[in-house]
Design a protein around this motif. Structure first.
Motif, mmCIF file in Angstrom:
data_model
loop_
_atom_site.group_PDB
_atom_site.id
_atom_site.type_symbol
_atom_site.label_atom_id
_atom_site.label_comp_id
_atom_site.label_asym_id
_atom_site.label_seq_id
_atom_site.Cartn_x
_atom_site.Cartn_y
_atom_site.Cartn_z
ATOM 1 N N UNK A 284 0.823 -1.208 0.000
ATOM 2 C CA UNK A 284 0.000 0.000 0.000
ATOM 3 C C UNK A 284 0.860 1.263 0.000
ATOM 4 N N UNK A 285 1.977 1.231 0.741
ATOM 5 C CA UNK A 285 2.880 2.377 0.761
ATOM 6 C C UNK A 285 3.486 2.616 -0.618
ATOM 7 N N UNK A 286 3.887 1.525 -1.301
ATOM 8 C CA UNK A 286 4.466 1.642 -2.643
ATOM 9 C C UNK A 286 3.424 2.218 -3.600
ATOM 10 N N UNK A 287 2.191 1.747 -3.492
ATOM 11 C CA UNK A 287 1.106 2.233 -4.338
ATOM 12 C C UNK A 287 0.852 3.726 -4.087
ATOM 13 N N UNK A 288 0.822 4.108 -2.814
ATOM 14 C CA UNK A 288 0.596 5.511 -2.465
ATOM 15 C C UNK A 288 1.724 6.390 -3.003
ATOM 16 N N UNK A 289 2.963 5.927 -2.861
ATOM 17 C CA UNK A 289 4.099 6.697 -3.371
ATOM 18 C C UNK A 289 4.031 6.843 -4.890
ATOM 19 N N UNK A 290 3.609 5.765 -5.570
ATOM 20 C CA UNK A 290 3.536 5.832 -7.035
ATOM 21 C C UNK A 290 2.454 6.802 -7.495
ATOM 22 N N UNK A 291 1.468 7.074 -6.643
ATOM 23 C CA UNK A 291 0.433 8.048 -6.976
ATOM 24 C C UNK A 291 0.842 9.469 -6.572
ATOM 25 N N UNK A 292 1.533 9.604 -5.452
ATOM 26 C CA UNK A 292 1.871 10.930 -4.939
ATOM 27 C C UNK A 292 3.024 11.605 -5.682
ATOM 28 N N UNK A 293 4.041 10.838 -6.056
ATOM 29 C CA UNK A 293 5.229 11.428 -6.671
ATOM 30 C C UNK A 293 4.884 12.091 -8.012
ATOM 31 N N UNK A 294 4.146 11.418 -8.938
ATOM 32 C CA UNK A 294 3.798 12.115 -10.192
ATOM 33 C C UNK A 294 2.931 13.352 -9.950
ATOM 34 N N UNK A 295 2.047 13.279 -8.976
ATOM 35 C CA UNK A 295 1.207 14.428 -8.658
ATOM 36 C C UNK A 295 2.069 15.585 -8.165
ATOM 37 N N UNK A 296 3.044 15.276 -7.340
ATOM 38 C CA UNK A 296 3.943 16.308 -6.813
ATOM 39 C C UNK A 296 4.756 16.937 -7.940
ATOM 40 N N UNK A 297 5.222 16.115 -8.891
ATOM 41 C CA UNK A 297 6.004 16.670 -10.004
ATOM 42 C C UNK A 297 5.139 17.543 -10.906
ATOM 43 N N UNK A 298 3.901 17.128 -11.150
ATOM 44 C CA UNK A 298 3.007 17.916 -12.007
ATOM 45 C C UNK A 298 2.667 19.266 -11.382
ATOM 46 N N UNK A 299 2.407 19.262 -10.084
ATOM 47 C CA UNK A 299 2.005 20.501 -9.411
ATOM 48 C C UNK A 299 3.195 21.366 -9.020
ATOM 49 N N UNK B 255 4.871 20.945 -6.330
ATOM 50 C CA UNK B 255 4.924 20.997 -4.867
ATOM 51 C C UNK B 255 5.823 19.886 -4.351
ATOM 52 N N UNK B 256 6.423 20.068 -3.174
ATOM 53 C CA UNK B 256 7.231 18.989 -2.597
ATOM 54 C C UNK B 256 6.350 17.783 -2.247
ATOM 55 N N UNK B 257 6.851 16.547 -2.460
ATOM 56 C CA UNK B 257 6.048 15.340 -2.191
ATOM 57 C C UNK B 257 5.503 15.283 -0.767
ATOM 58 N N UNK B 258 6.276 15.784 0.200
ATOM 59 C CA UNK B 258 5.807 15.728 1.594
ATOM 60 C C UNK B 258 4.565 16.593 1.784
ATOM 61 N N UNK B 259 4.495 17.725 1.076
ATOM 62 C CA UNK B 259 3.343 18.609 1.170
ATOM 63 C C UNK B 259 2.102 17.960 0.557
ATOM 64 N N UNK B 260 2.311 17.308 -0.611
ATOM 65 C CA UNK B 260 1.192 16.621 -1.268
ATOM 66 C C UNK B 260 0.696 15.488 -0.377
ATOM 67 N N UNK B 261 1.623 14.757 0.220
ATOM 68 C CA UNK B 261 1.241 13.650 1.100
ATOM 69 C C UNK B 261 0.463 14.173 2.305
ATOM 70 N N UNK B 262 0.937 15.268 2.882
ATOM 71 C CA UNK B 262 0.235 15.860 4.030
ATOM 72 C C UNK B 262 -1.165 16.292 3.661
ATOM 73 N N UNK B 263 -1.319 16.869 2.470
ATOM 74 C CA UNK B 263 -2.651 17.297 2.011
ATOM 75 C C UNK B 263 -3.570 16.091 1.860
ATOM 76 N N UNK B 264 -3.076 15.030 1.215
ATOM 77 C CA UNK B 264 -3.896 13.828 1.000
ATOM 78 C C UNK B 264 -4.282 13.198 2.331
ATOM 79 N N UNK B 265 -3.329 13.089 3.238
ATOM 80 C CA UNK B 265 -3.633 12.503 4.545
ATOM 81 C C UNK B 265 -4.605 13.377 5.322
ATOM 82 N N UNK B 266 -4.466 14.681 5.200
ATOM 83 C CA UNK B 266 -5.380 15.604 5.874
ATOM 84 C C UNK B 266 -6.794 15.484 5.352
#
Length: 104
Positions: free
Chosen positions: A13-28, A30-41
Motif C-alpha cells: 500500500x505504501x508503494x502504491x501511495x508513493x507511485x500516486x503521490x510522486x507524479x502528482x507532486x512533479x506535475x504541481x 509541490x514537494x512530495x511531503x506537502x502533497x502527502x500531508x494534504x492527501x492525509x489531511x
C-alpha cells in the motif's frame, strides 16, 4: 491474516501511495511531503465527517407543530412577507393549539 501478511500488505500500500503521490507532486511543482500531508489531511477530514454524531430525531409533536406553523403563518404575514404586528407570537400560539400542546 498473519503479522507477516499484514506487513507485506502495508508495504504494498505504501508503494502504491508513493507511485500516486510522486507524479502528482512533479506535475504541481509541490514537494512530495506537502502533497502527502494534504492527501492525509483530506482523508482524515473525511473520516471525521463520517463519524459526525447523528442528529436527534424530531418528536411527533415537533413534526405536528412544524406542519401547523407552516399552514398558519401566511395568515399572520403581510403581502410583502413581513410579520404583522404580534403576528409571529399569535402564529406560534395557534400552531401549538392545533398541534395539541399543553394538555394539562
Amino acid at each position: 491474516m498473519t503479522p507477516d501478511e499484514k506487513f507485506l500488505l502495508a508495504a504494498r500500500l505504501r508503494v502504491l501511495a508513493d507511485s500516486l503521490l510522486v507524479p502528482t507532486a512533479t506535475l504541481t511543482g509541490l514537494p512530495p511531503s506537502l502533497v502527502q500531508g494534504f492527501v492525509e489531511g483530506t482523508t482524515t477530514g473525511a473520516v471525521a465527517a463520517a463519524k459526525a454524531p447523528k442528529k436527534k430525531k424530531a418528536s411527533a409533536y415537533a413534526r405536528k407543530y412544524k406542519a401547523a406553523f407552516k399552514r398558519i403563518a401566511p395568515k399572520y404575514k403581510l403581502k410583502n412577507g413581513k410579520w404583522k404586528s404580534n403576528g409571529f407570537k399569535r402564529a406560534v400560539k395557534e400552531a401549538h393549539k392545533i398541534a395539541g400542546g399543553k394538555k394539562r
